[in-house]
Each structure stands twice: as structure tokens, then as C-alpha cells.
Design a protein around this motif. Structure first.
Motif, PDB file in Angstrom:
ATOM      1  N   ALA A  94       6.350  43.349  22.285  1.00 11.58           N
ATOM      2  CA  ALA A  94       5.586  44.724  22.402  1.00 11.58           C
ATOM      3  C   ALA A  94       6.066  45.670  23.273  1.00 11.58           C
ATOM      4  N   LEU A  95       6.303  45.251  24.345  1.00 11.15           N
ATOM      5  CA  LEU A  95       6.764  46.285  25.656  1.00 11.15           C
ATOM      6  C   LEU A  95       8.367  46.776  25.263  1.00 11.15           C
ATOM      7  N   GLU A  96       8.950  45.915  24.547  1.00 13.04           N
ATOM      8  CA  GLU A  96      10.509  46.215  23.851  1.00 13.04           C
ATOM      9  C   GLU A  96      10.238  47.586  22.910  1.00 13.04           C
ATOM     10  N   ARG A  97       9.303  47.351  22.083  1.00 15.14           N
ATOM     11  CA  ARG A  97       9.053  48.465  21.160  1.00 15.14           C
ATOM     12  C   ARG A  97       8.631  49.769  21.617  1.00 15.14           C
ATOM     13  N   THR A  98       8.097  49.636  22.730  1.00 11.47           N
ATOM     14  CA  THR A  98       7.871  50.972  23.659  1.00 11.47           C
ATOM     15  C   THR A  98       8.875  51.282  24.776  1.00 11.47           C
ATOM     16  N   GLY A  99      10.194  50.784  24.450  1.00  8.78           N
ATOM     17  CA  GLY A  99      11.302  51.127  25.307  1.00  8.78           C
ATOM     18  C   GLY A  99      11.356  50.521  26.497  1.00  8.78           C
ATOM     19  N   VAL A 100      10.628  49.529  26.758  1.00 10.08           N
ATOM     20  CA  VAL A 100      10.906  48.752  28.081  1.00 10.08           C
ATOM     21  C   VAL A 100      11.322  47.204  27.903  1.00 10.08           C
ATOM     22  N   ARG A 101      12.566  46.834  28.398  1.00 10.38           N
ATOM     23  CA  ARG A 101      13.418  45.750  27.851  1.00 10.38           C
ATOM     24  C   ARG A 101      13.037  44.749  29.143  1.00 10.38           C
TER      25      ARG A 101
ATOM     26  N   ASP B 195       9.681  37.721  35.571  1.00 14.39           N
ATOM     27  CA  ASP B 195      10.769  38.438  34.815  1.00 14.39           C
ATOM     28  C   ASP B 195      10.573  39.936  35.353  1.00 14.39           C
ATOM     29  N   GLY B 196      11.697  40.520  35.283  1.00 12.88           N
ATOM     30  CA  GLY B 196      11.603  42.177  35.344  1.00 12.88           C
ATOM     31  C   GLY B 196      11.757  42.626  34.210  1.00 12.88           C
ATOM     32  N   PHE B 197      11.449  44.179  34.219  1.00 13.46           N
ATOM     33  CA  PHE B 197      11.743  45.079  33.049  1.00 13.46           C
ATOM     34  C   PHE B 197      12.284  46.244  33.574  1.00 13.46           C
ATOM     35  N   GLU B 198      13.117  47.031  32.513  1.00 15.32           N
ATOM     36  CA  GLU B 198      13.771  47.987  32.544  1.00 15.32           C
ATOM     37  C   GLU B 198      13.827  48.895  31.376  1.00 15.32           C
ATOM     38  N   ARG B 199      13.869  50.314  31.519  1.00 11.58           N
ATOM     39  CA  ARG B 199      13.826  51.177  30.655  1.00 11.58           C
ATOM     40  C   ARG B 199      15.179  52.407  30.647  1.00 11.58           C
ATOM     41  N   ASP B 200      15.636  52.305  29.855  1.00  8.77           N
ATOM     42  CA  ASP B 200      16.921  53.096  29.561  1.00  8.77           C
ATOM     43  C   ASP B 200      17.926  52.943  30.690  1.00  8.77           C
TER      44      ASP B 200
END
Length: 218
Positions: A123-130, A168-173
Motif C-alpha cells: 500500500a505504501l509503495e502505491r503512494t510512491g514510498v518503497r 525496515d526503511g522506506f525511501e521515495r524517489d
């Protein structure tokens, strides 16, 4: 008796029937004022029309933005629907297992929790956050890792490496928006590894919510 010319040789203003004499040029002034009034009325109408157009464009723009926002949220809703169904389905299954003499399999609980985490990450990846993961043994990366604890090690090769992963960590662009929380190895007596840009605006390693810099565990 004939009227005599006014002083200076200029003729006197011609009388207006039923009123005072009209000075020379008054008719032209009145005509100019009437034309100016008409122009002002037309400009007022144009301004009112522009305001109506602006209001309509604003309303259309707001409706478009709401539509775009709803469209952007659809993939997230789809992920949340799956997450909801998974939780409800497993809740019913576990309720049925509680009625049995043997307890639920702990291995299945671990798999269920991992599946829930995967659904949230999707769900987060669909908002641009991987989501990105960290493996034990990797060297500490201050740009991507947030050390939350330190473990004493005697092997210099293990110093400054990840011994365990807390989250885990998360990144965007390509930009890290939340660092992965890690436990790092540290030789006793060495300066503690600090996080230069820690989460929440704090500095250094934290433990149990306290503000002191953490030392290696004895």
C-alpha cells in the motif's frame, strides 16, 4: 430693447427656457460625462463577467483536483481492501482454532504477520514510498540506517556492521524518508556510533525513550 454685449465684447450666454443661462461648452461636458458613464458601465459588466469566469474555472479546477486525488487513492484502497480481508479471514480461522484442544501453530502466526507487513508495504509503495531491507553483516550506512542499540564485539571486522535489524526503511524517489533501525557492533571503549540525522529530531543512539547516548551492552 436690445441686449447689449457683455463686457469685453463677448456675447452673453443664451438663456435656457425655464432655467438659468447655460454657459458655453456645458453641452459638450454633459455629453462627455454621459459617454464616460456608459464606458464605466461596460467595464463593470466586463469585470463581473471575468469574475464569473474565474469562479467557474476555480470550481472546475477544484473538482478536477478532487477527482485526481480520488484516482490516486484507488490503488491504496485496493491494498487496504486486501489487508482488511486477510485480517478478517485469519481472525475467523483463529477463532475456530481456539475451540480445538491443540493450540494454533506459531509458525502460521509468523507467516501471517509477515503477510500483513507485506500488504502494508504494498500500500505504501502505491503512494510512491518503497520499502528497503537491511541484512545483518552489512556495514553501517549513516544515510540509510538509524542505530538504536549497540552490541559489544571483539572482532574488528564486525565493528561498525549491522548485527540485527529492528525495522525496515522506506525511501521515495531515491530519498530516504525513514531510516532502517539497526543494532550495530561496537568494540568496547570505542566511541558510540551516532546517527547524524536521527528520526524525530533527536541525536545519538536512544534506548527506552531516554535521551542519553547508548553504550555497548556489557
Amino acid at each position: 430693447m436690445s441686449e447689449e454685449p457683455a463686457s469685453g465684447g463677448e456675447p452673453a450666454p443664451s438663456p435656457v427656457p425655464g432655467g438659468e443661462p447655460t454657459p458655453a461648452g456645458t453641452a459638450e461636458i454633459m455629453a462627455a460625462l454621459a459617454e464616460l458613464t456608459r464606458r464605466l458601465d461596460r467595464e463593470h459588466e466586463r469585470a463581473a463577467h471575468r469574475e464569473r469566469v474565474i469562479d467557474r474555472l476555480h470550481e472546475e479546477n477544484q473538482a478536477l483536483r478532487r477527482g485526481e486525488l480520488q484516482s490516486a487513492l484507488e490503488p491504496v484502497r485496493a491494498s487496504l481492501y486486501r489487508l482488511h480481508d486477510l485480517v478478517r479471514r485469519e481472525a475467523r480461522r483463529w477463532a475456530e482454532l481456539l475451540d480445538r484442544p491443540e493450540p494454533p501453530d506459531p509458525a502460521h502466526a509468523a507467516a501471517l504477520l509477515a503477510a500483513l507487513a507485506d500488504e502494508v508495504a504494498d500500500a505504501l509503495e502505491r503512494t510512491g514510498v518503497r520499502r528497503f531491507t537491511v541484512e545483518p553483516g552489512e556495514p553501517h550506512d549513516a544515510a540509510r540506517h538509524r542505530p538504536v542499540a549497540a552490541e559489544p564485539v571483539t572482532d574488528p571486522a564486525a565493528a561498525g556492521t549491522v548485527l540485527a535489524v529492528r525495522s525496515d526503511g522506506f525511501e521515495r524517489d531515491g530519498r530516504v524518508v525513514r531510516k532502517a533501525e539497526t543494532v550495530v557492533g561496537q568494540i568496547p571503549g570505542d566511541p558510540p556510533i551516532a546517527d547524524p540525522v536521527p528520526s524525530g529530531g533527536s541525536s545519538g543512539l536512544r534506548e527506552n525513550g531516554r535521551g542519553e547516548t547508548m553504550r555497548p551492552r556489557p
